[in-house]
Design a protein around this motif. Structure first.
Motif, mmCIF file in Angstrom:
data_model
loop_
_atom_site.group_PDB
_atom_site.id
_atom_site.type_symbol
_atom_site.label_atom_id
_atom_site.label_comp_id
_atom_site.label_asym_id
_atom_site.label_seq_id
_atom_site.Cartn_x
_atom_site.Cartn_y
_atom_site.Cartn_z
ATOM 1 N N LYS A 162 16.657 16.996 10.272
ATOM 2 C CA LYS A 162 16.572 17.648 8.963
ATOM 3 C C LYS A 162 17.259 16.795 7.900
ATOM 4 C CE LYS A 162 17.979 21.855 6.529
ATOM 5 N NZ LYS A 162 18.827 21.301 5.478
ATOM 6 N N LYS A 163 18.440 16.280 8.230
ATOM 7 C CA LYS A 163 19.194 15.455 7.286
ATOM 8 C C LYS A 163 18.410 14.188 6.917
ATOM 9 C CE LYS A 163 23.639 13.144 6.734
ATOM 10 N NZ LYS A 163 24.915 12.803 7.371
ATOM 11 N N GLU A 164 17.810 13.570 7.915
ATOM 12 C CA GLU A 164 17.067 12.328 7.681
ATOM 13 C C GLU A 164 15.769 12.548 6.910
ATOM 14 O OE1 GLU A 164 14.938 8.754 10.220
ATOM 15 O OE2 GLU A 164 16.445 10.001 11.202
ATOM 16 N N THR A 165 15.073 13.638 7.220
ATOM 17 C CA THR A 165 13.744 13.861 6.637
ATOM 18 C C THR A 165 13.720 14.850 5.479
ATOM 19 O OG1 THR A 165 13.234 15.688 8.150
ATOM 20 C CG2 THR A 165 12.637 13.439 8.874
ATOM 21 N N LYS A 166 14.783 15.667 5.367
ATOM 22 C CA LYS A 166 14.845 16.743 4.372
ATOM 23 C C LYS A 166 13.773 17.810 4.599
ATOM 24 C CE LYS A 166 17.190 14.257 0.698
ATOM 25 N NZ LYS A 166 17.424 12.937 1.021
ATOM 26 N N ILE A 167 13.257 17.876 5.816
ATOM 27 C CA ILE A 167 12.291 18.906 6.194
ATOM 28 C C ILE A 167 13.078 20.109 6.700
ATOM 29 C CG2 ILE A 167 10.392 19.528 7.737
ATOM 30 C CD1 ILE A 167 9.703 16.540 7.897
ATOM 31 N N PRO A 168 12.764 21.316 6.252
ATOM 32 C CA PRO A 168 13.470 22.496 6.747
ATOM 33 C C PRO A 168 13.336 22.628 8.273
ATOM 34 C CG PRO A 168 12.110 23.075 4.857
ATOM 35 C CD PRO A 168 11.757 21.667 5.236
ATOM 36 N N LEU A 169 14.396 23.139 8.911
ATOM 37 C CA LEU A 169 14.388 23.299 10.362
ATOM 38 C C LEU A 169 13.172 24.081 10.839
ATOM 39 C CD1 LEU A 169 18.095 24.087 11.274
ATOM 40 C CD2 LEU A 169 16.826 21.990 11.698
ATOM 41 N N ARG A 170 12.823 25.124 10.115
ATOM 42 C CA ARG A 170 11.675 25.947 10.499
ATOM 43 C C ARG A 170 10.419 25.098 10.641
ATOM 44 N NH1 ARG A 170 7.860 27.756 7.229
ATOM 45 N NH2 ARG A 170 9.131 27.317 5.411
ATOM 46 N N ARG A 171 10.170 24.207 9.690
ATOM 47 C CA ARG A 171 8.960 23.385 9.751
ATOM 48 C C ARG A 171 9.041 22.344 10.860
ATOM 49 N NH1 ARG A 171 7.965 23.955 4.028
ATOM 50 N NH2 ARG A 171 8.492 21.841 3.451
ATOM 51 N N ILE A 172 10.222 21.780 11.078
ATOM 52 C CA ILE A 172 10.376 20.821 12.186
ATOM 53 C C ILE A 172 10.078 21.514 13.504
ATOM 54 C CG2 ILE A 172 12.032 19.420 13.491
ATOM 55 C CD1 ILE A 172 13.428 18.828 10.792
ATOM 56 N N VAL A 173 10.663 22.692 13.714
ATOM 57 C CA VAL A 173 10.452 23.431 14.958
ATOM 58 C C VAL A 173 8.987 23.823 15.102
ATOM 59 C CG1 VAL A 173 11.027 25.559 16.188
ATOM 60 C CG2 VAL A 173 12.832 24.212 15.113
ATOM 61 N N GLU A 174 8.355 24.281 14.022
ATOM 62 C CA GLU A 174 6.935 24.639 14.076
ATOM 63 C C GLU A 174 6.084 23.442 14.484
ATOM 64 O OE1 GLU A 174 5.985 26.249 10.251
ATOM 65 O OE2 GLU A 174 6.819 28.215 10.738
ATOM 66 N N LYS A 175 6.354 22.278 13.901
ATOM 67 C CA LYS A 175 5.594 21.071 14.258
ATOM 68 C C LYS A 175 5.780 20.721 15.724
ATOM 69 C CE LYS A 175 5.193 18.507 9.943
ATOM 70 N NZ LYS A 175 4.064 17.608 10.013
ATOM 71 N N MET A 176 7.015 20.826 16.197
ATOM 72 C CA MET A 176 7.290 20.507 17.598
ATOM 73 C C MET A 176 6.593 21.487 18.538
ATOM 74 S SD MET A 176 11.258 19.366 17.527
ATOM 75 C CE MET A 176 11.699 17.734 16.960
ATOM 76 N N ILE A 177 6.610 22.751 18.187
ATOM 77 C CA ILE A 177 5.944 23.749 19.024
ATOM 78 C C ILE A 177 4.440 23.522 19.022
ATOM 79 C CG2 ILE A 177 5.384 26.206 19.237
ATOM 80 C CD1 ILE A 177 8.285 26.743 18.238
ATOM 81 N N ASP A 200 23.380 21.834 21.495
ATOM 82 C CA ASP A 200 23.091 20.398 21.492
ATOM 83 C C ASP A 200 21.723 20.106 20.862
ATOM 84 O OD1 ASP A 200 21.874 21.588 23.805
ATOM 85 O OD2 ASP A 200 21.730 19.615 24.746
ATOM 86 N N LEU A 201 20.742 20.970 21.133
ATOM 87 C CA LEU A 201 19.431 20.791 20.506
ATOM 88 C C LEU A 201 19.498 21.073 19.010
ATOM 89 C CD1 LEU A 201 17.092 22.435 23.154
ATOM 90 C CD2 LEU A 201 17.412 20.000 22.692
ATOM 91 N N HIS A 202 20.280 22.069 18.637
ATOM 92 C CA HIS A 202 20.428 22.396 17.216
ATOM 93 C C HIS A 202 21.018 21.209 16.456
ATOM 94 C CE1 HIS A 202 22.192 24.459 13.666
ATOM 95 N NE2 HIS A 202 20.986 24.992 13.686
ATOM 96 N N GLU A 203 21.988 20.549 17.050
ATOM 97 C CA GLU A 203 22.613 19.380 16.421
ATOM 98 C C GLU A 203 21.586 18.268 16.200
ATOM 99 O OE1 GLU A 203 25.380 17.454 14.403
ATOM 100 O OE2 GLU A 203 25.731 19.419 15.288
ATOM 101 N N LYS A 204 20.728 18.040 17.190
ATOM 102 C CA LYS A 204 19.692 17.015 17.056
ATOM 103 C C LYS A 204 18.695 17.385 15.965
ATOM 104 C CE LYS A 204 20.166 15.322 21.738
ATOM 105 N NZ LYS A 204 19.569 15.132 23.042
ATOM 106 N N LEU A 205 18.347 18.678 15.889
ATOM 107 C CA LEU A 205 17.448 19.127 14.823
ATOM 108 C C LEU A 205 18.090 18.949 13.449
ATOM 109 C CD1 LEU A 205 15.932 22.357 16.378
ATOM 110 C CD2 LEU A 205 14.716 20.237 15.839
ATOM 111 N N LEU A 206 19.384 19.231 13.347
ATOM 112 C CA LEU A 206 20.081 19.039 12.071
ATOM 113 C C LEU A 206 20.065 17.568 11.650
ATOM 114 C CD1 LEU A 206 23.172 21.421 12.403
ATOM 115 C CD2 LEU A 206 21.124 21.738 10.982
ATOM 116 N N GLU A 207 20.158 16.662 12.625
ATOM 117 C CA GLU A 207 20.078 15.233 12.312
ATOM 118 C C GLU A 207 18.695 14.883 11.753
ATOM 119 O OE1 GLU A 207 21.194 13.042 15.821
ATOM 120 O OE2 GLU A 207 23.155 14.026 15.904
#
Length: 62
Positions: A34-49, A25-32
């Motif tokens: 990623k789709k909206e921002t075109k930021i790679p998942l790795r960078r989104i997760v790094e920013k969140m951490i 469920d969290l992966h799905e939210k991250l994919l959303e």
């Protein structure tokens, strides 16, 4: 607790990717995101951490 927000700035889509192992469920939210921002998942997760580490509050258990 802080009311700061995590800001994601849209980017051009990257062709490289890396796996992130989290609940589906969290992966799905991250994919959303990623789709909206075109930021790679790795960078989104790094920013969140990074945001979480900088804003964590540790409380004593009762």
């Amino acid at each position: 607790m802080s009311k700061e927000k995590l800001i994601l700035t849209k980017e051009d889509e990257s062709k490289a990717s890396m796996p992130v192992f989290i609940d589906a469920d969290l992966h799905e939210k991250l994919l959303e995101l990623k789709k909206e921002t075109k930021i790679p998942l790795r960078r989104i997760v790094e920013k969140m951490i990074r945001f979480s580490i900088d804003n964590v509050v540790i409380e004593e258990s009762e």
